[in-house]
Design a protein around this motif. Sequence first.
Motif, PDB file in Angstrom:
ATOM      1  N   ILE A 181       0.836  -1.200   0.000  1.00 14.27           N
ATOM      2  CA  ILE A 181       0.000   0.000   0.000  1.00 14.27           C
ATOM      3  C   ILE A 181       0.872   1.251   0.000  1.00 14.27           C
ATOM      4  CG2 ILE A 181      -1.775   1.297   1.221  1.00 14.27           C
ATOM      5  CD1 ILE A 181      -2.761  -1.346   0.042  1.00 14.27           C
ATOM      6  N   VAL A 182       0.574   2.164  -0.894  1.00  7.76           N
ATOM      7  CA  VAL A 182       1.228   3.472  -0.945  1.00  7.76           C
ATOM      8  C   VAL A 182       0.202   4.495  -0.499  1.00  7.76           C
ATOM      9  CG1 VAL A 182       2.356   5.179  -2.420  1.00  7.76           C
ATOM     10  CG2 VAL A 182       2.724   2.729  -2.836  1.00  7.76           C
ATOM     11  N   ASP A 183       0.441   5.152   0.612  1.00  4.85           N
ATOM     12  CA  ASP A 183      -0.561   6.037   1.203  1.00  4.85           C
ATOM     13  C   ASP A 183      -0.858   7.270   0.362  1.00  4.85           C
ATOM     14  OD1 ASP A 183      -0.983   4.420   3.467  1.00  4.85           O
ATOM     15  OD2 ASP A 183       0.780   5.263   4.463  1.00  4.85           O
ATOM     16  N   ASP A 184       0.156   7.822  -0.279  1.00  4.65           N
ATOM     17  CA  ASP A 184      -0.006   9.049  -1.051  1.00  4.65           C
ATOM     18  C   ASP A 184      -0.153   8.713  -2.536  1.00  4.65           C
ATOM     19  OD1 ASP A 184       0.035  11.506  -2.248  1.00  4.65           O
ATOM     20  OD2 ASP A 184       1.931  12.173  -1.358  1.00  4.65           O
ATOM     21  N   PRO A 185      -1.326   8.961  -3.141  1.00  2.00           N
ATOM     22  CA  PRO A 185      -1.503   8.668  -4.570  1.00  2.00           C
ATOM     23  C   PRO A 185      -0.465   9.346  -5.454  1.00  2.00           C
ATOM     24  CG  PRO A 185      -3.629   9.116  -3.559  1.00  2.00           C
ATOM     25  CD  PRO A 185      -2.575   9.452  -2.527  1.00  2.00           C
ATOM     26  N   ASP A 186       0.003  10.520  -5.067  1.00  4.97           N
ATOM     27  CA  ASP A 186       0.983  11.240  -5.861  1.00  4.97           C
ATOM     28  C   ASP A 186       2.313  10.495  -5.912  1.00  4.97           C
ATOM     29  OD1 ASP A 186       1.462  13.674  -7.418  1.00  4.97           O
ATOM     30  OD2 ASP A 186       2.921  14.147  -5.867  1.00  4.97           O
ATOM     31  N   GLU A 187       2.647   9.805  -4.825  1.00  5.53           N
ATOM     32  CA  GLU A 187       3.901   9.046  -4.781  1.00  5.53           C
ATOM     33  C   GLU A 187       3.871   7.841  -5.705  1.00  5.53           C
ATOM     34  OE1 GLU A 187       5.073   7.942  -0.873  1.00  5.53           O
ATOM     35  OE2 GLU A 187       5.099  10.003  -0.102  1.00  5.53           O
ATOM     36  N   LEU A 188       2.687   7.286  -5.924  1.00  8.56           N
ATOM     37  CA  LEU A 188       2.579   6.090  -6.756  1.00  8.56           C
ATOM     38  C   LEU A 188       2.987   6.369  -8.196  1.00  8.56           C
ATOM     39  CD1 LEU A 188       1.561   3.095  -6.453  1.00  8.56           C
ATOM     40  CD2 LEU A 188      -0.543   3.871  -7.533  1.00  8.56           C
ATOM     41  N   VAL A 189       2.785   7.603  -8.655  1.00  7.71           N
ATOM     42  CA  VAL A 189       3.113   7.951 -10.038  1.00  7.71           C
ATOM     43  C   VAL A 189       4.581   7.678 -10.333  1.00  7.71           C
ATOM     44  CG1 VAL A 189       3.267   9.858 -11.699  1.00  7.71           C
ATOM     45  CG2 VAL A 189       1.290   9.685 -10.171  1.00  7.71           C
ATOM     46  N   GLY A 190       5.458   8.048  -9.418  1.00  4.71           N
ATOM     47  CA  GLY A 190       6.882   7.873  -9.646  1.00  4.71           C
ATOM     48  C   GLY A 190       7.469   6.602  -9.065  1.00  4.71           C
ATOM     49  N   ALA A 191       6.618   5.692  -8.656  1.00  2.00           N
ATOM     50  CA  ALA A 191       7.098   4.445  -8.052  1.00  2.00           C
ATOM     51  C   ALA A 191       7.796   3.563  -9.086  1.00  2.00           C
ATOM     52  CB  ALA A 191       5.926   3.682  -7.433  1.00  2.00           C
ATOM     53  N   ALA A 192       8.676   2.697  -8.600  1.00  4.66           N
ATOM     54  CA  ALA A 192       9.384   1.763  -9.474  1.00  4.66           C
ATOM     55  C   ALA A 192       8.431   0.647  -9.884  1.00  4.66           C
ATOM     56  CB  ALA A 192      10.601   1.193  -8.756  1.00  4.66           C
ATOM     57  N   ALA A 193       7.772   0.838 -11.018  1.00  2.00           N
ATOM     58  CA  ALA A 193       6.797  -0.133 -11.505  1.00  2.00           C
ATOM     59  C   ALA A 193       6.918  -0.269 -13.012  1.00  2.00           C
ATOM     60  CB  ALA A 193       5.381   0.310 -11.128  1.00  2.00           C
ATOM     61  N   ASP A 194       6.515  -1.407 -13.529  1.00  2.00           N
ATOM     62  CA  ASP A 194       6.531  -1.647 -14.971  1.00  2.00           C
ATOM     63  C   ASP A 194       5.288  -1.082 -15.641  1.00  2.00           C
ATOM     64  OD1 ASP A 194       8.967  -3.430 -15.156  1.00  2.00           O
ATOM     65  OD2 ASP A 194       7.777  -4.592 -13.737  1.00  2.00           O
ATOM     66  N   VAL A 195       4.168  -1.112 -14.903  1.00  2.00           N
ATOM     67  CA  VAL A 195       2.889  -0.652 -15.439  1.00  2.00           C
ATOM     68  C   VAL A 195       2.250   0.301 -14.445  1.00  2.00           C
ATOM     69  CG1 VAL A 195       0.600  -1.328 -16.277  1.00  2.00           C
ATOM     70  CG2 VAL A 195       2.553  -2.863 -16.630  1.00  2.00           C
ATOM     71  N   TYR A 196       1.741   1.417 -14.956  1.00  2.00           N
ATOM     72  CA  TYR A 196       0.954   2.339 -14.136  1.00  2.00           C
ATOM     73  C   TYR A 196      -0.489   2.213 -14.586  1.00  2.00           C
ATOM     74  CZ  TYR A 196      -0.794   6.653 -12.015  1.00  2.00           C
ATOM     75  OH  TYR A 196      -1.519   7.571 -11.293  1.00  2.00           O
ATOM     76  N   SER A 197      -1.400   1.971 -13.629  1.00  2.00           N
ATOM     77  CA  SER A 197      -2.799   1.688 -13.965  1.00  2.00           C
ATOM     78  C   SER A 197      -3.737   2.649 -13.254  1.00  2.00           C
ATOM     79  CB  SER A 197      -3.130   0.241 -13.573  1.00  2.00           C
ATOM     80  OG  SER A 197      -4.431  -0.105 -13.975  1.00  2.00           O
ATOM     81  N   PRO A 198      -4.164   3.735 -13.945  1.00  2.00           N
ATOM     82  CA  PRO A 198      -5.126   4.670 -13.342  1.00  2.00           C
ATOM     83  C   PRO A 198      -6.538   4.067 -13.347  1.00  2.00           C
ATOM     84  CG  PRO A 198      -3.928   5.643 -15.213  1.00  2.00           C
ATOM     85  CD  PRO A 198      -3.750   4.174 -15.277  1.00  2.00           C
ATOM     86  N   CYS A 199      -7.104   3.878 -12.179  1.00  2.00           N
ATOM     87  CA  CYS A 199      -8.426   3.260 -12.069  1.00  2.00           C
ATOM     88  C   CYS A 199      -9.382   4.096 -11.227  1.00  2.00           C
ATOM     89  CB  CYS A 199      -8.305   1.850 -11.477  1.00  2.00           C
ATOM     90  SG  CYS A 199      -7.492   0.661 -12.554  1.00  2.00           S
ATOM     91  N   ALA A 200      -9.089   5.392 -11.097  1.00  2.00           N
ATOM     92  CA  ALA A 200      -9.990   6.286 -10.358  1.00  2.00           C
ATOM     93  C   ALA A 200     -10.682   7.212 -11.354  1.00  2.00           C
ATOM     94  CB  ALA A 200      -9.204   7.054  -9.299  1.00  2.00           C
ATOM     95  N   LEU A 201     -10.850   8.482 -11.020  1.00  2.00           N
ATOM     96  CA  LEU A 201     -11.495   9.428 -11.927  1.00  2.00           C
ATOM     97  C   LEU A 201     -10.529   9.876 -13.031  1.00  2.00           C
ATOM     98  CD1 LEU A 201     -13.513  11.603  -9.383  1.00  2.00           C
ATOM     99  CD2 LEU A 201     -14.405   9.838 -10.913  1.00  2.00           C
ATOM    100  N   GLY A 202     -11.062  10.547 -14.040  1.00  2.00           N
ATOM    101  CA  GLY A 202     -10.279  10.917 -15.217  1.00  2.00           C
ATOM    102  C   GLY A 202      -9.314  12.062 -14.980  1.00  2.00           C
ATOM    103  N   GLY A 203      -8.537  12.372 -16.037  1.00  2.00           N
ATOM    104  CA  GLY A 203      -7.596  13.479 -15.998  1.00  2.00           C
ATOM    105  C   GLY A 203      -6.342  13.223 -15.211  1.00  2.00           C
ATOM    106  N   ALA A 204      -6.035  11.942 -14.920  1.00  2.00           N
ATOM    107  CA  ALA A 204      -4.888  11.630 -14.060  1.00  2.00           C
ATOM    108  C   ALA A 204      -3.555  11.795 -14.780  1.00  2.00           C
ATOM    109  CB  ALA A 204      -5.003  10.203 -13.528  1.00  2.00           C
TER     110      ALA A 204
END
Length: 369
Positions: free
Chosen positions: A233-256
């Motif tokens: 779990i990453v508490d801050d959604p903003d931190e998830l954007v720059g996380a070390a991941a292969d895939v970023y999956s926006p599943c909330a509201l638009g404009g992300a």
Amino acid sequence: MTTASAYPGEPRVPSSVFDAGAEHEQVVFCSDPASGLRAIIAIFSTALGPALGGTRFHPYPDESAALADALALSRAMAYKAACAGLDLGGGKAVIIGDPTKDSSEALLRAYGRFVASLHGRYITACDVGTYVEDMDIVAREARWVVGRSPAHGGSGDSGVLTAYGVFEGMRASAARVWGSPTLAGRTVAVSGVGKVGARLVGHLIEDGASVLATDVNPAALARLRTLHPQVEIVDDPDELVGAAADVYSPCALGGALTEDTVGRLRAKVVCGGANNQLAHAGVDKLLAEAGILYAPDFVVNAGGLIQVADEIEGYREDRAKASAARIFRTTRSVFELAEAEGQTPGAAAVTLAERRMTGIGRLRRILLP
């Protein structure tokens, strides 16, 4: 019918409501002061069939924001239905208000009367802020309602096949980038673990992926911890954007996805369930220039539309799931078209949709006895 070449998430600043809806076939403003109903129904196109799209119940800051959302979402729904191979057009409705405070039987039935007044040009369903129980109430006033409860012949929560379709789109993306249609051994960052995101996490774990997740709703994170304790779990959604991941999956509201987001992404693939993920059409190009493969949202998140559309014939789970599985092939076709014609994936998806809308829509000019 007028179609648009711009990506469906592109914002507009209209000088009037007539300018705002110029590309749409019809925009209906619904008001019932006694119940508190203030709603907008936007029909972008019926070239392929009746316009199907969910009803979003949201506390918009003002009426202009509600109108902009209805217009953008209805256009995306038209492209979504076209890419999914459905004989349906695109529409969307928004109800202005807080569903936790303002929703009532009277309001929903008043809304149903407005849906009925369109005599099948618009078919409604669930969206953010509305649920199958709400659709059962709306259907007491209108025949043109899907996404109903199983007790009333419906398919239930459309998040089931939305998540499955996103997973299939993500598999197609993985095949494109890494040569194999699996997320096994990959790390996927999921932003938003509500009805769609939580189910997507389940598919990813089953496929062998590691998952990072975040949500602005603590209750959603608590549910996810119970279901999948191995998720980080990453508490801050903003931190998830720059996380070390292969895939970023926006599943909330638009404009992300914004210029800033693209600059911080470390993922090689963006593929998620949210509608209208791009803040504006130019972000599609920025992703491509950054070497990030974008799976267009209205292609990969079509599973929910496919699920509720199947209710029109009489819902069969096996048939609906088989249709949703074809999102893998459609996503792959979008990537191939983008490469062949030198387009971004988002532009290629719009091209694919508009070609079908134009090609099939013209058949309506052939008069039948």
